[in-house]
Design an enzyme around this catalytic site. Sequence first.
Site, short mmCIF file in Angstrom:
data_model
loop_
_atom_site.label_atom_id
_atom_site.label_comp_id
_atom_site.label_asym_id
_atom_site.label_seq_id
_atom_site.Cartn_x
_atom_site.Cartn_y
_atom_site.Cartn_z
N LYS A 229 0.86 -1.18 0.00
CA LYS A 229 0.00 0.00 0.00
C LYS A 229 0.90 1.23 0.00
O LYS A 229 1.40 1.67 1.03
CB LYS A 229 -0.93 0.05 1.22
CG LYS A 229 -2.06 1.03 0.98
CD LYS A 229 -2.49 1.81 2.20
CE LYS A 229 -1.66 3.00 2.50
NZ LYS A 229 -1.68 4.12 1.54
N GLU A 304 9.51 1.65 10.77
CA GLU A 304 10.51 2.71 10.61
C GLU A 304 9.74 4.02 10.76
O GLU A 304 8.99 4.40 9.86
CB GLU A 304 11.19 2.57 9.25
CG GLU A 304 12.57 3.18 9.22
CD GLU A 304 12.58 4.58 8.69
OE1 GLU A 304 12.18 5.49 9.44
OE2 GLU A 304 12.97 4.76 7.53
N CYS A 338 13.05 11.08 7.25
CA CYS A 338 13.02 10.83 8.69
C CYS A 338 14.43 10.81 9.28
O CYS A 338 14.58 10.83 10.50
CB CYS A 338 12.26 9.55 8.99
SG CYS A 338 12.66 8.26 7.85
N GLU A 435 9.38 16.83 14.85
CA GLU A 435 10.01 16.61 13.56
C GLU A 435 9.60 17.73 12.60
O GLU A 435 8.41 17.93 12.36
CB GLU A 435 9.56 15.24 13.03
CG GLU A 435 10.56 14.59 12.14
CD GLU A 435 10.13 13.18 11.71
OE1 GLU A 435 8.98 12.79 11.97
OE2 GLU A 435 10.95 12.50 11.09
P1 ADP Z 1 3.15 10.74 6.66
O1 ADP Z 1 2.76 11.79 7.63
O2 ADP Z 1 4.58 10.64 6.39
O3 ADP Z 1 2.30 10.70 5.43
P2 ADP Z 1 1.65 8.52 7.61
O4 ADP Z 1 2.00 7.63 8.73
O5 ADP Z 1 0.41 9.31 7.72
O6 ADP Z 1 2.93 9.41 7.42
O7 ADP Z 1 1.59 7.72 6.25
C1 ADP Z 1 2.49 6.71 5.89
C2 ADP Z 1 1.72 5.60 5.20
O8 ADP Z 1 0.78 5.07 6.13
C3 ADP Z 1 0.90 6.07 3.99
O9 ADP Z 1 0.90 5.06 3.01
C4 ADP Z 1 -0.48 6.25 4.58
O10 ADP Z 1 -1.51 6.12 3.63
C5 ADP Z 1 -0.51 5.07 5.55
N1 ADP Z 1 -1.51 5.19 6.63
C6 ADP Z 1 -1.98 6.30 7.21
N2 ADP Z 1 -2.89 5.99 8.15
C7 ADP Z 1 -2.99 4.63 8.17
C8 ADP Z 1 -3.75 3.68 8.93
N3 ADP Z 1 -4.61 4.05 9.88
N4 ADP Z 1 -3.56 2.37 8.67
C9 ADP Z 1 -2.70 1.96 7.73
N5 ADP Z 1 -1.96 2.80 6.99
C10 ADP Z 1 -2.09 4.12 7.20
#
Ligand code: ADP
Length: 533
Positions: A229, A304, A338, A435
């Site tokens: 994903k 990570e 990061c 961050e």
């Molecule tokens: P960033 O702020 O760097 O976008 P996120 O943690 O929000 O970091 O996103 C990193 C990845 O996690 C993306 O692919 C995002 O779609 C996915 N993501 C965000 N929320 C969820 C969730 N509740 N469950 C699974 N994946 C998620």
Amino acid sequence: MSWTHVCVSTVCRRLASGFISPRIFTNSQPYYPSRILCRQMGSDTKAISVKLNGSGLIRSHGLIGGKWTEAYDGKTLEVLNPATGEVITTVPFMAGRETNDAIASAQEAFASWSKLTATERSKRLRKWYDLLISHKEELGQIVTLEQGKPVKEAIGEVTYAANFIEFYAEEAKRVYGDIIPTTSVDRRFFILKQPIGVVGLITPWNFPIAMITRKVAPALACGCTVVIKPSELTPLTALAAAELSIQAGIPPGVVNVVLGDAPAIGEALLASTQVKTISFTGSTAVGKKLMAGAAATVKKVSLELGGNAPCIVFDDADIEVAVKGTLAAKFRNTGQTCICANRVLVQEGIYDKFADAFSNAVKSLKVGNGFEEGVVLGPLINDAAVQKVETLVQDAVSKGAKILAGGNRHSLGMTFYEPTVIADVKCEMRISSEEVFGPVAPLLKFKTEEEAIHIANDTTAGLASYIFTRSVQRSWRVAEALEYGIVGVNEGLVSTEVTPHGGMKQSGLGREGSKYGMEEYLEIKYVCLGNLI
Ligand code: ADP
């Protein structure tokens, strides 16, 4: 009204309101053709888009069981160019049902993929590597189009991403087990290492291809199959890489890609008993949710997460090396990594000289569209990112910090922000503990080595750290004292495919890259052979 008209006017409205973020369409709303909408783009970007359209690498569907698939309810999601706000294309907005089908395809493919010899898996991975390298220019352009980083840096990311595949194509052949000396004469003990099964891989937008190959390559090398994903902000590079995996002869179902509703997709991956591990790169908040969710099926997680990297410049540093290294550690990808230096700790004896040389170097960094010649800093990913940077800078300035360079949104508008240096930053300011994820370097003054180590370790994060000193003794002393998974000594660029990447404390679990990256995807099995006499 034509689809182009609908879309252009929507983008203009959102540009005018200063808010840019992707929108989701249901099937009752205009559905955009599965190709790049070049008619909406500026001329440079348009020429590149036309070329990319012809490359066969632009895919606007998810990949399930080897078939390019739309969302079952027809929902789509816009992919935007962060440098212009224009819509590049749309991709399916999938959720739980599509994810379950992707998991089922991966489970089916696991039976045969895991039984191939390591040499055979290695050959296919090697072919995938060759294809990524031979398409690195186009892939780099896709990265720039959807993520914004300068195209030269984007092509560098593609090479780095491909290197993981080459490295793990080789590692596939070295998954050695053990024979343990027996404790009784009629028994022998064997240790087998076997692929863990189907794995879920969730990746962020800042490295749209490298974060994917860093996970997929070791997983496939071990014999696992994957459901990826990618970030909904940068799905096109992931899809292009998946297209090349098919061309490399990696069988249907081994690599699946679902796009769309992150929480729903995450839920489906967590709930499945077929998914044996989830490897995630992203925010600490989402990582914690996934870790908690994995408890229900006792799934392994590899995380990570966020960092708060200290970059420590000691009085005895070579100032040129320190400025160059800090610049690289801070401003790569416009500060959106990061492992970016988040706090620059400078010893009092060198502080003024360093602050001067560093801010002069920062002022010379060219900001702009990543396709423009000479640009080294692209836009931030979206408006929310710029707002966060603004808030942290304002908080620091309101508490007494001084701007030495930049400090504002860039005159280019959109999500561009000036490369910024702030002096007199104190530990109590938010910018010291949160961050930044943007092109802002806060300078903090310290007196002694002990104080620097204390400030550096006084955080819940523990991913990357950097030190600049000419002393070999100090290098070792401080490197050993830092509670970080990665320490760069007189070096700002530390990532390679052959070394382990990962964090301590709340920056995560597990390691990616190097021989250690294989361990996330292997089960250890103990076989006891008895009654031998
Ligand atoms: P960033 O702020 O760097 O976008 P996120 O943690 O929000 O970091 O996103 C990193 C990845 O996690 C993306 O692919 C995002 O779609 C996915 N993501 C965000 N929320 C969820 C969730 N509740 N469950 C699974 N994946 C998620």
